[in-house]
Design a protein around this motif. Structure first.
Motif, PDB file in Angstrom:
ATOM      1  N   UNK A   1     -10.086  19.719  12.125  1.00 50.27           N
ATOM      2  CA  UNK A   1     -11.366  19.775  11.414  1.00 50.27           C
ATOM      3  C   UNK A   1     -12.384  18.893  12.128  1.00 50.27           C
ATOM      4  N   UNK A   2     -13.574  19.404  12.385  1.00 46.12           N
ATOM      5  CA  UNK A   2     -14.540  18.655  13.206  1.00 46.12           C
ATOM      6  C   UNK A   2     -15.164  17.449  12.508  1.00 46.12           C
ATOM      7  N   UNK A   3     -15.114  17.408  11.165  1.00 50.07           N
ATOM      8  CA  UNK A   3     -15.716  16.277  10.470  1.00 50.07           C
ATOM      9  C   UNK A   3     -14.918  15.998   9.203  1.00 50.07           C
ATOM     10  N   UNK A   4     -14.433  14.766   9.073  1.00 52.21           N
ATOM     11  CA  UNK A   4     -13.699  14.374   7.875  1.00 52.21           C
ATOM     12  C   UNK A   4     -14.196  13.013   7.406  1.00 52.21           C
ATOM     13  N   UNK A   5     -14.077  12.788   6.109  1.00 50.62           N
ATOM     14  CA  UNK A   5     -14.405  11.496   5.499  1.00 50.62           C
ATOM     15  C   UNK A   5     -13.230  11.100   4.610  1.00 50.62           C
ATOM     16  N   UNK A   6     -12.760   9.869   4.759  1.00 48.92           N
ATOM     17  CA  UNK A   6     -11.678   9.339   3.932  1.00 48.92           C
ATOM     18  C   UNK A   6     -12.173   8.089   3.215  1.00 48.92           C
ATOM     19  N   UNK A   7     -11.716   7.916   1.987  1.00 50.58           N
ATOM     20  CA  UNK A   7     -12.058   6.708   1.240  1.00 50.58           C
ATOM     21  C   UNK A   7     -10.898   6.331   0.339  1.00 50.58           C
ATOM     22  N   UNK A   8     -10.710   5.015   0.157  1.00 47.53           N
ATOM     23  CA  UNK A   8      -9.636   4.512  -0.698  1.00 47.53           C
ATOM     24  C   UNK A   8     -10.136   3.298  -1.472  1.00 47.53           C
ATOM     25  N   UNK A   9      -9.738   3.228  -2.743  1.00 52.58           N
ATOM     26  CA  UNK A   9     -10.075   2.085  -3.590  1.00 52.58           C
ATOM     27  C   UNK A   9      -8.826   1.710  -4.380  1.00 52.58           C
TER      28      UNK A   9
ATOM     29  N   UNK B   1      -3.461  10.109   5.716  1.00 51.83           N
ATOM     30  CA  UNK B   1      -4.744  10.730   5.395  1.00 51.83           C
ATOM     31  C   UNK B   1      -5.868   9.705   5.262  1.00 51.83           C
ATOM     32  N   UNK B   2      -5.534   8.427   5.167  1.00 51.13           N
ATOM     33  CA  UNK B   2      -6.573   7.411   5.120  1.00 51.13           C
ATOM     34  C   UNK B   2      -7.042   7.040   6.523  1.00 51.13           C
ATOM     35  N   UNK B   3      -6.397   7.538   7.561  1.00 53.22           N
ATOM     36  CA  UNK B   3      -6.751   7.186   8.934  1.00 53.22           C
ATOM     37  C   UNK B   3      -7.576   8.304   9.562  1.00 53.22           C
ATOM     38  N   UNK B   4      -8.641   7.970  10.258  1.00 53.90           N
ATOM     39  CA  UNK B   4      -9.612   8.990  10.675  1.00 53.90           C
ATOM     40  C   UNK B   4      -9.155   9.904  11.801  1.00 53.90           C
ATOM     41  N   UNK B   5      -8.194   9.490  12.613  1.00 55.90           N
ATOM     42  CA  UNK B   5      -7.820  10.296  13.775  1.00 55.90           C
ATOM     43  C   UNK B   5      -6.619  11.195  13.520  1.00 55.90           C
TER      44      UNK B   5
ATOM     45  N   UNK C   1      -7.401   5.127  -5.843  1.00 50.48           N
ATOM     46  CA  UNK C   1      -8.112   6.396  -5.743  1.00 50.48           C
ATOM     47  C   UNK C   1      -8.300   6.703  -4.260  1.00 50.48           C
ATOM     48  N   UNK C   2      -7.920   7.918  -3.856  1.00 46.59           N
ATOM     49  CA  UNK C   2      -8.089   8.350  -2.475  1.00 46.59           C
ATOM     50  C   UNK C   2      -8.940   9.603  -2.442  1.00 46.59           C
ATOM     51  N   UNK C   3      -9.910   9.597  -1.558  1.00 45.71           N
ATOM     52  CA  UNK C   3     -10.783  10.756  -1.362  1.00 45.71           C
ATOM     53  C   UNK C   3     -10.681  11.216   0.080  1.00 45.71           C
ATOM     54  N   UNK C   4     -10.617  12.531   0.268  1.00 49.60           N
ATOM     55  CA  UNK C   4     -10.650  13.100   1.615  1.00 49.60           C
ATOM     56  C   UNK C   4     -11.559  14.322   1.603  1.00 49.60           C
ATOM     57  N   UNK C   5     -12.563  14.280   2.450  1.00 53.36           N
ATOM     58  CA  UNK C   5     -13.500  15.388   2.579  1.00 53.36           C
ATOM     59  C   UNK C   5     -13.354  15.985   3.973  1.00 53.36           C
TER      60      UNK C   5
ATOM     61  N   UNK D   1       0.814  -1.205   0.000  1.00 54.62           N
ATOM     62  CA  UNK D   1       0.000   0.000   0.000  1.00 54.62           C
ATOM     63  C   UNK D   1       0.856   1.266   0.000  1.00 54.62           C
ATOM     64  N   UNK D   2       2.035   1.202   0.596  1.00 50.71           N
ATOM     65  CA  UNK D   2       2.950   2.355   0.537  1.00 50.71           C
ATOM     66  C   UNK D   2       3.290   2.657  -0.914  1.00 50.71           C
ATOM     67  N   UNK D   3       3.582   1.606  -1.688  1.00 44.77           N
ATOM     68  CA  UNK D   3       3.884   1.801  -3.104  1.00 44.77           C
ATOM     69  C   UNK D   3       2.671   2.322  -3.870  1.00 44.77           C
ATOM     70  N   UNK D   4       1.504   1.805  -3.544  1.00 44.18           N
ATOM     71  CA  UNK D   4       0.308   2.153  -4.314  1.00 44.18           C
ATOM     72  C   UNK D   4      -0.237   3.529  -3.971  1.00 44.18           C
ATOM     73  N   UNK D   5      -0.120   3.957  -2.709  1.00 49.66           N
ATOM     74  CA  UNK D   5      -0.860   5.124  -2.268  1.00 49.66           C
ATOM     75  C   UNK D   5      -0.022   6.359  -1.990  1.00 49.66           C
ATOM     76  N   UNK D   6       1.300   6.237  -1.848  1.00 43.57           N
ATOM     77  CA  UNK D   6       2.112   7.406  -1.542  1.00 43.57           C
ATOM     78  C   UNK D   6       2.015   8.429  -2.669  1.00 43.57           C
ATOM     79  N   UNK D   7       1.905   9.717  -2.350  1.00 43.84           N
ATOM     80  CA  UNK D   7       1.879  10.723  -3.415  1.00 43.84           C
ATOM     81  C   UNK D   7       3.235  10.840  -4.097  1.00 43.84           C
TER      82      UNK D   7
END
Length: 841
Positions: free
Chosen positions: A726-734, A79-83, A747-751, A63-69
């Motif tokens: 930030x009081x509310x965040x959403x993370x998603x990864x595929x 950024x994929x971790x909620x805390x 694909x990584x999403x962060x709201x 995952x380090x290879x796949x997801x690192x910017x």
């Protein structure tokens, strides 16, 4: 907007043409030689801990290879971790931000960016210096300090583990979270890899916030040129087996950023590139001395340098250093008695190199005719040495005892922190004047008795004032001793972990005992309910102790002597005219900051995957803050008397954090999904340790809010922390594999939701004859960001694999910081690309 066809075409060529060639006529064996199988599924975005390790999350090598910017910053993986929270203004395209190659600053479970325990291969990588100065032209402080003293490129990292709650007694010296970064281990077989990647302003679509655009529209001025930059990353690794009992891995990596800057209009907008360079060198190995006894060693060297210069001046290049050296040797045994003994050393160098003298010279002179001001500036602010050495010796033990496992350990750490101005720095200014009416001397009348120099030129000018900032050395040693013990017992469906940690640090002189307790009920297969109550103690910081040793500042003047119609100026004419004293600081009799935590989590199977719900409550007390202790008269070297302000470090700061996170992960064949969210509120009465608590500074201040008079302290207590909260965040990864596993996409999403703060709106209101500041609710907008990484194996054979790599940040070209309004740096990073190639064998 500067990004268009060329970059888009190159991107399409890499991720589209290669798979098309593979499919053409079905002759894959002719175009791509024999494939080397590497698995037919992707790992999860991260591996969540369960039971008493409910606060643990691990990201593995795949995952380090796949997801690192494209930057190679492994902190961005979090950024994929909620805390984990990041800078709210991340994405501004300021030249200094683009040039910066430090790892991202992070907040964990409400802690500040300097409250975390960050280790690399278990080696402490935390700075004890002031990490808040951001101006490279500060006279007394080194800019760009990171709370993380050591860092490595993602190509050299094997796993990243975050602990955000329910943290074992094995870990201490934090009130935020514990981040452990592990470098890659040798594969014990021959192997090699090489990679190169690139980005530049031509691969960026710059965007501008509505507020900034409105400011330019109102002024009628055009937008300036967008930042001009280029960045490279390249490196290689090699695995070398040492028989079947051991192996070595060698790694080297370089990241470089070159950014174009311009001097100010008065300096003719002179352009010039300045760079930052981050180098990584790694040697790691292990050897099985016996079947149950392993010897391993790690050595990393990661120097960093970054250039800066003030736009109003010349010959003023400042080079700030960073990074350093880390080495460790570990002996580990398995069996009935499991133990490790480890010795390590870490050295960080965050010094500054700059010209030792600054001159402000009349522009109508031969030395000063390089600007259009009345006077021109050249030179710098002098060197500052800043180094930290950490020596560590630790032992760990584990043994089965009754229905559970008993674990314990001892740690000794010695830290030496050095801040030094190695030589006295001077700043010359103020051309001489003839009399108290400040009628200028005619240049022809000046004679330099000691010959011409930058301070005096016969017939032109003589500088009559200089400030002197004297050399000094602040050398501080401190010792840490820690002992911990933990018993994990399994009582039917209940797992109980009871731990106790003891810490002593010689600088603060406190004996701290931190209980850690966690219990898990295994309600059914896959179902766990965990409760925890824990205390975490922080560590000292040395900013006050160093500032305590700053010397006084001195100003000197000189006047010449008339000899006939000549005005003779000599170096012997200098005399002490004024002494100024810096604020005094002290840091005695302080308690160690600590955080009390209550946590609860639920782990359960859900929709074919794994779900984790976790609540964390933190109350952090005794945080470091500043307080004005006294003012007293001070006799200067000139004999004059002044008033000196003395500050002391206090324990008046406090924070609180409430967070609820929901996580879900699932793997379906060649697809991996992760989605999580976090609801939180973080409150603090200081931004950092160099501020005074608003409970003290605002305690007698009333303001107007919603038409009513209210205590400002009561009002500010309603706010949550502005940054990293930030009081509310959403993370998603595929993540997914395609085309016979040749194409890997992620694909990584962060709201990040918008939020409101109560702030001074710069309006005053008079009620009953008294004037008040008016406060109101100010809304900050939300942000959504999507990143895309794609890797395609262009060539596979027995000789290795060649992979094309595209990493896209801000795929949908959103505005990172919608509320930012800036005239000097109006641009933000929209859609941007890193393009690369990698070979591995």
């Amino acid at each position: 907007m500067r990004f268009f066809g060329s970059s888009l075409a190159s991107t399409a060529a890499i991720i589209a043409l290669a798979p098309a060639a593979y499919a053409q006529d079905g002759n894959a064996s002719e175009i791509l030689p024999e494939a080397v199988a590497e698995g037919d599924r992707v790992d999860g975005a991260y591996a969540p801990g369960h039971g008493n390790d409910s606060g643990v999350s691990t990201i593995d090598r795949q995952e380090i290879e796949a997801r690192t910017p494209g930057s190679g910053d492994v902190n961005q993986l979090l950024k994929i971790l909620p805390t984990v929270q990041f800078d709210r203004h991340e994405g501004l395209a300021e030249p200094e931000t683009i040039q910066d190659l430090h790892p991202a600053k992070i907040s964990i479970s409400g802690g500040r960016t300097y409250d975390n325990l960050i280790t690399i291969d278990g080696i402490d990588a935390n700075s004890r210096f002031d990490v808040h100065e951001d101006s490279p032209v500060s006279i007394n402080e080194v800019a760009g300090n990171s709370a993380q003293t050591l860092w490595l490129d993602s190509e050299l990292i094997g796993a990243v583990t975050l602990r955000d709650s329910n943290i074992s007694a094995e870990y201490g010296r934090f009130t935020g979270g514990a981040l452990d970064i592990q470098t890659r281990d040798s594969r014990r077989e021959w192997g090699a890899s090489a990679h190169v990647s690139y980005t530049s302003d031509e691969l960026v679509n710059y965007v501008v916030s509505n507020g900034t655009q409105a400011s330019f529209d109102a002024s009628g001025d055009p937008l300036p040129e967008a930042p001009d930059f280029r960045k490279w990353r390249f490196g290689a690794t090699m695995d070398v087996p040492l028989s079947d009992k051991g192996g070595l891995i060698f790694g080297v990596n370089r990241s470089r950023a070159d950014v174009l800057y311009y001097r100010s209009a008065n300096y003719n907008y002179e352009p010039g590139y300045r760079h930052s360079i981050s180098d990584n060198f790694m040697l790691s190995g292990d050897y099985d001395l016996q079947p149950d006894l392993k010897l391993s060693g790690k050595l990393t060297y990661s120097p960093y340098e970054s250039e800066a210069a003030h736009q109003n001046g010349i010959n003023n290049l400042i080079t700030t250093k960073g990074g350093g050296l880390a080495a460790s040797l570990k002996l580990a045994a398995t069996g009935n008695l499991r133990w490790t003994i480890k010795a390590s050393f870490a050295h960080s160098d965050s010094s500054r190199e700059a010209p030792p003298t600054n001159y402000n010279i009349p522009s109508d002179s031969s030395n000063g005719n390089f600007c259009s001001n009345a006077s021109c500036t050249q030179g710098g602010f002098g060197d500052l040495d800043q180094k930290q050495d950490t020596y560590n010796l630790s032992a760990r033990m584990a043994h089965d005892l009754g229905p559970g496992e008993l674990r314990g350990g001892l740690d000794y750490q010695h830290i030496n922190a050095l801040r030094e101005r190695p030589q006295t720095y001077r700043a010359y200014r103020s051309a001489l004047v003839e009399d108290e009416n400040e009628n200028p001397i005619y240049p022809a009348s000046i004679v330099c008795a000691d010959g011409d120099s930058l301070t005096c030129v016969t017939g032109e000018y003589a500088l009559g004032t200089y400030g002197e900032y004297r050399a000094y050395t602040a050398d501080i040693d401190l010792d840490n001793v820690a002992a911990w013990m933990e018993y994990n017992v399994y009582l039917g469906p209940v797992d109980l972990r009871a731990g106790l940690r003891y810490d002593y640090e010689s600088f603060l002189g406190n004996h701290n005992i931190a209980p850690r307790l966690a219990a898990t009920w295994n309600a059914a297969p896959g179902w766990t309910v965990t409760l925890g109550a824990n205390r975490y103690y922080g560590r000292s910081m040395l900013a006050y102790a160093i500032r305590e040793q700053y010397p006084d500042n001195f100003s000197y003047e000189r006047r010449g002597t008339y000899v006939g119609d000549q005005y003779v100026v000599s170096d012997s004419d200098w005399y002490l005219s004024k002494t100024s004293v810096p604020s005094g600081y002290s840091s005695s009799e302080l308690d160690t900051p600590y955080s009390d935590e209550l946590t609860a989590s639920l782990g359960a199977p859900l929709l074919g995957g794994t779900a984790r719900i976790k609540g964390i409550y933190r109350k952090t007390k005794k945080e470091f803050a500043r307080s004005l202790r006294k003012q007293e008269e001070y006799v200067l070297e000139t004999g004059d008397i002044t008033t000196r302000r003395f500050y002391e470090m206090t324990n008046d700061g406090h924070s609180s954090y409430r967070g609820l996170s929901l996580e879900w992960l699932r793997q379906v064949g060649k697809h991996s999904f992760a989605i999580n969210t976090n609801f939180s509120k973080t409150k603090s009465d200081t931004e950092n340790y160099l501020e005074t608590s608003f409970l003290l500074t605002e305690q007698d201040v009333d303001v107007v809010f919603n038409g009513e008079i209210i205590s400002l302290v009561d009002l500010l207590n309603r706010n949550q922390r502005m940054e990293f909260a930030s009081p509310f965040i959403v993370n998603a990864s595929w993540s997914a594999l395609w085309l016979d596993d040749r194409l890997t996409t992620n694909v990584n999403l962060r709201y990040r939701d918008g939020f409101s703060q109560i702030e001074d709106i710069n309006i005053n209101e008079t009620i009953d004859g008294r004037r008040y500041d008016v406060y109101d609710v100010v809304k900050y907008p939300d942000r959504i960001n999507v990143d895309l990484n794609a890797r395609f194996d262009v060539l596979r054979s027995t000789a290795g694999t060649l992979t094309a790599d595209v990493r896209v940040s801000n795929l949908f070209n959103t505005i990172p910081s919608k509320d930012s309004v800036s005239i000097s740096n109006p641009y933000q990073m929209g859609r941007s690309f890193w393009l690369g190639l990698k070979y591995r064998y």
